[in-house]
Enzyme design. Structure first.
Site, mmCIF file in Angstrom:
data_model
loop_
_atom_site.group_PDB
_atom_site.id
_atom_site.type_symbol
_atom_site.label_atom_id
_atom_site.label_comp_id
_atom_site.label_asym_id
_atom_site.label_seq_id
_atom_site.Cartn_x
_atom_site.Cartn_y
_atom_site.Cartn_z
ATOM 1 N N SER A 83 0.859 -1.319 0.155
ATOM 2 C CA SER A 83 -0.039 0.006 -0.008
ATOM 3 C C SER A 83 1.071 1.309 0.200
ATOM 4 C CB SER A 83 -0.867 -0.067 1.051
ATOM 5 O OG SER A 83 -2.047 0.897 1.075
ATOM 6 N N MET A 84 0.584 2.039 1.159
ATOM 7 C CA MET A 84 1.711 3.245 1.095
ATOM 8 C C MET A 84 2.921 2.962 1.114
ATOM 9 S SD MET A 84 2.287 5.932 4.196
ATOM 10 C CE MET A 84 3.644 6.701 4.376
#
Length: 264
Positions: A83-84
């Site tokens: 994700s991030m």
């Protein structure tokens, strides 16, 4: 507990998702085996660095991670982020090349919209630093992965929201900073998605990671939602090992085991 393998053929730096920390990768070193030195990294304001202020600006965050890594090991290195963490891994790869003149051998981007698609999204939300706690909770509930009892716990939210606000702002403000210089990576990139993950529903969200390298690109799907890094851990680790082993012909790697639960 994180297994470190001094005689490993490869160092794998792992970056966590927004609001997460290095504990996401507990047990990965044991599962990958002695040919990989798995090094999970905490961001300031997270995990063992939770006493430090979380960074909401990319240059400060990447500089902090460069300081955390220090001198690169002589052996090859690779990067993985969920994700991030995938965006952080990409920015870190460019920064390491600028500082040390070396690229990663491989980069894994998991459950993350590619930077090119982020550029095309004119509706990106950039209000996370000053939005209401209720809006933050709504977004966390949409993403899943945070138990409802924690989202209803005011004390937990007081502790968690500052770092989450910074992380969400970083995700919203990442606009291919390093790629604006028209310099791509040359290493293979593998993009991973979950069949029930909203991020992965639109094919271009993952396939556009191909624009971040002049090297090979592969897209792989796993069962599960956005947090398949937790729910499908053994399967994800197996796919990562499959990607890395051909790049290290001299590594005597046994097939990866399912990551054990390790206390500590």
């Amino acid at each position: 507990m994180y297994a470190r393998h001094a005689g490993a053929a490869l160092t794998l730096y792992c970056l966590p998702y927004a609001g997460g920390n290095a504990s996401t990768y507990r047990g990965w070193g044991e599962a990958l085996g002695p040919w990989v030195d798995c090094v999970p990294l905490d961001l300031p304001g997270h995990g063992r660095l939770r006493a430090k202020p979380a960074h909401s600006a990319w240059p400060a965050l990447i500089e902090a991670l460069l300081d955390e890594i220090g001198t690169l090991p002589a052996r090859p290195f690779a990067l993985f982020g969920h994700s991030m963490g995938a965006l952080v891994a990409l920015e870190l790869a460019h920064a390491l090349r600028e500082r040390h003149g070396r690229e990663p051998l491989w980069l894994g981007a998991s459950a993350c919209v590619a930077p090119r698609e982020r550029e095309l999204d004119t509706g990106r939300e950039t209000h996370w630093l000053d939005c209401s706690p209720a809006e933050m909770v709504t977004e966390l509930r949409r993403l899943g992965g945070t138990p409802d009892e924690l989202l209803a716990d005011a004390e937990f939210l007081d502790l968690a929201l500052p770092a989450l606000r910074a992380d969400f702002h970083l995700c919203a403000s990442q606009v291919r900073r390093a790629r604006a210089r028209s310099i791509c990576l040359s290493c293979p990139i593998w993009a991973f998605g979950g069949v029930d993950d909203p991020v992965s529903e639109r094919n271009d969200n993952l396939s556009a990671w191909c624009h971040e390298t002049t090297g090979e690109f592969h897209r792989r799907m796993l069962e599960g939602g956005h947090f398949f890094v937790e729910t499908m851990r053994a399967q994800l680790i197996s796919k990562i090992a499959t990607a890395l082993q051909p790049l290290m012909p001299h590594a005597c790697a046994a097939p990866p085991r399912g990551a054990p639960v390790v206390a500590g």
